[in-house]
Write a protein that holds these residues in place. Structure first.
Motif, PDB file in Angstrom:
ATOM      1  N   ASN A  19       6.963   3.322  -1.153  1.00  0.00           N
ATOM      2  CA  ASN A  19       8.003   4.146  -1.763  1.00  0.00           C
ATOM      3  C   ASN A  19       9.360   3.641  -1.296  1.00  0.00           C
ATOM      4  OD1 ASN A  19       5.659   5.860  -2.229  1.00  0.00           O
ATOM      5  ND2 ASN A  19       7.115   7.483  -2.699  1.00  0.00           N
ATOM      6  N   TYR A  37       3.433  -2.620   4.144  1.00  0.00           N
ATOM      7  CA  TYR A  37       3.599  -3.921   3.495  1.00  0.00           C
ATOM      8  C   TYR A  37       3.120  -5.010   4.438  1.00  0.00           C
ATOM      9  CZ  TYR A  37       5.914  -8.164   1.787  1.00  0.00           C
ATOM     10  OH  TYR A  37       6.175  -9.449   1.373  1.00  0.00           O
ATOM     11  N   CYS A  68       7.159   2.951 -11.176  1.00  0.00           N
ATOM     12  CA  CYS A  68       5.686   2.976 -11.093  1.00  0.00           C
ATOM     13  C   CYS A  68       5.101   1.761 -11.814  1.00  0.00           C
ATOM     14  CB  CYS A  68       5.115   4.240 -11.744  1.00  0.00           C
ATOM     15  SG  CYS A  68       5.657   5.786 -10.985  1.00  0.00           S
ATOM     16  N   LYS A  78       7.719   4.335  -6.483  1.00  0.00           N
ATOM     17  CA  LYS A  78       6.843   5.482  -6.273  1.00  0.00           C
ATOM     18  C   LYS A  78       5.397   5.026  -6.074  1.00  0.00           C
ATOM     19  CE  LYS A  78       9.877   7.832  -9.561  1.00  0.00           C
ATOM     20  NZ  LYS A  78       9.988   8.395 -10.933  1.00  0.00           N
ATOM     21  N   SER A  79       4.962   5.031  -4.827  1.00  0.00           N
ATOM     22  CA  SER A  79       3.571   4.750  -4.477  1.00  0.00           C
ATOM     23  C   SER A  79       3.056   3.455  -5.118  1.00  0.00           C
ATOM     24  CB  SER A  79       2.669   5.926  -4.886  1.00  0.00           C
ATOM     25  OG  SER A  79       1.419   5.828  -4.252  1.00  0.00           O
ATOM     26  N   THR A 111       1.119   0.237  -5.133  1.00  0.00           N
ATOM     27  CA  THR A 111      -0.015  -0.396  -4.454  1.00  0.00           C
ATOM     28  C   THR A 111      -0.402  -1.645  -5.245  1.00  0.00           C
ATOM     29  OG1 THR A 111      -0.838   1.681  -3.522  1.00  0.00           O
ATOM     30  CG2 THR A 111      -2.420  -0.128  -3.729  1.00  0.00           C
ATOM     31  N   GLY A 118       5.118   3.689   3.306  1.00  0.00           N
ATOM     32  CA  GLY A 118       4.067   2.775   2.883  1.00  0.00           C
ATOM     33  C   GLY A 118       3.914   1.600   3.826  1.00  0.00           C
ATOM     34  N   ASP A 163       0.845  -1.190   0.000  1.00  0.00           N
ATOM     35  CA  ASP A 163       0.000   0.000   0.000  1.00  0.00           C
ATOM     36  C   ASP A 163       0.883   1.245   0.000  1.00  0.00           C
ATOM     37  OD1 ASP A 163      -1.983   1.873   0.211  1.00  0.00           O
ATOM     38  OD2 ASP A 163      -2.604   1.339   2.247  1.00  0.00           O
ATOM     39  N   ALA A 164       0.917   1.935  -1.129  1.00  0.00           N
ATOM     40  CA  ALA A 164       1.658   3.200  -1.281  1.00  0.00           C
ATOM     41  C   ALA A 164       3.125   3.051  -0.877  1.00  0.00           C
ATOM     42  CB  ALA A 164       0.986   4.315  -0.476  1.00  0.00           C
ATOM     43  N   GLU A 167      14.557   8.314  -5.978  1.00  0.00           N
ATOM     44  CA  GLU A 167      13.296   7.619  -5.727  1.00  0.00           C
ATOM     45  C   GLU A 167      13.179   6.454  -6.710  1.00  0.00           C
ATOM     46  OE1 GLU A 167       8.829   9.013  -4.429  1.00  0.00           O
ATOM     47  OE2 GLU A 167       9.790  10.023  -6.109  1.00  0.00           O
TER      48      GLU A 167
END
Length: 236
Positions: free
Chosen positions: A12, A74, A229, A34-35, A37, A72, A9-10, A31
């Motif tokens: 990073n 997990y 992503c 990135k987010s 989900t 985030g 969930d989200a 990064e």
């Protein structure tokens, strides 16, 4: 109520040149995820696909409790895995996850059978029980006559079979594979993928990282990553 085998969930992940960012540290990082989900149900066979640098291996490392997300939540098999301390993560990883890597990572001075029983040495099970289980697995992967061979006497495909048997020793619910066919020719790769299908048919959840389109198509679901992503989630 049943939980997904894997729930992200989200998520990073940022890498900083001087290590993890501390409070008040304004240093910019890279990064990598990135987010993210994503839910993976028990018994699914998914492929994480993307070019080099897309973040697929970093994501697999987080799923495998080999790395921690920067942000985030997990959950692994219903447990908040990212918040566990290192010892608790190690226990959960050893009992619930099996790993297959591109480079095999077999101990060169140990026999094939000794390599297979390695994960069980931390389980507390009697050595005789581990050897019996390893022997059965060596038969299943077609290497019953190679148990006493050291890795240098095995082909690449045979070494990967040993690595798969090792991953299955503790009967984990989830198998994580990072480019498992990356060092193999096409014919040997096909044989290894047949083994993955037999493992999947036995009920295990499989998450396989690959850059190879043909290998990805072997899975029942393909997650494509680009620049950290998820850009596509396709069920085959």
């Amino acid at each position: 109520m049943s939980h997904p085998a894997i729930s992200l969930d989200a998520i990073n992940k940022t890498f900083f040149p001087q290590g993890e960012k501390k409070n008040g540290d304004t240093e910019s990082g890279i990064e990598v995820l990135k987010s993210i989900t994503l839910d993976v149900d028990s018994g699914e066979f998914i492929a994480l696909q993307g070019t080099s640098g897309s973040g697929k291996s970093t994501l697999l490392h987080i799923i495998g409790l080999l790395d921690r997300p920067t942000a985030g939540v997990y959950r692994l098999l219903g447990r908040d895995a990212a918040s566990l301390d290192d010892d608790a993560q190690s226990d959960l990883r050893n009992l619930s996850l099996g790993f297959v890597f591109q480079s095999f990572y077999l101990i060169p001075y140990a026999t094939a059978l000794e390599n297979v029983i390695l994960p069980g040495l931390y389980s507390g099970k009697p050595r005789a029980e581990l050897l019996a289980r390893a022997g059965v697995l060596m038969e299943q992967i077609g290497l019953a006559d190679r148990m006493d061979f050291k890795p240098s006497r095995l082909s690449g495909g045979q070494q990967q079979r040993v690595a798969m048997a090792r991953a299955l020793l503790n009967e984990p619910q989830i198998i994580l594979a990072d480019e498992p066919t990356g060092q193999l020719d096409s014919a040997t790769s096909s044989e290894i993928m047949k083994l993955f299908h037999s493992v999947h048919e036995a009920g295990q959840t499989i998450v396989l990282v690959t850059h190879d389109e043909d290998v990805a198509k072997e899975a029942g679901r393909v997650i494509r990553l680009h620049d950290g992503c998820i850009v596509e989630d396709t069920r085959v």
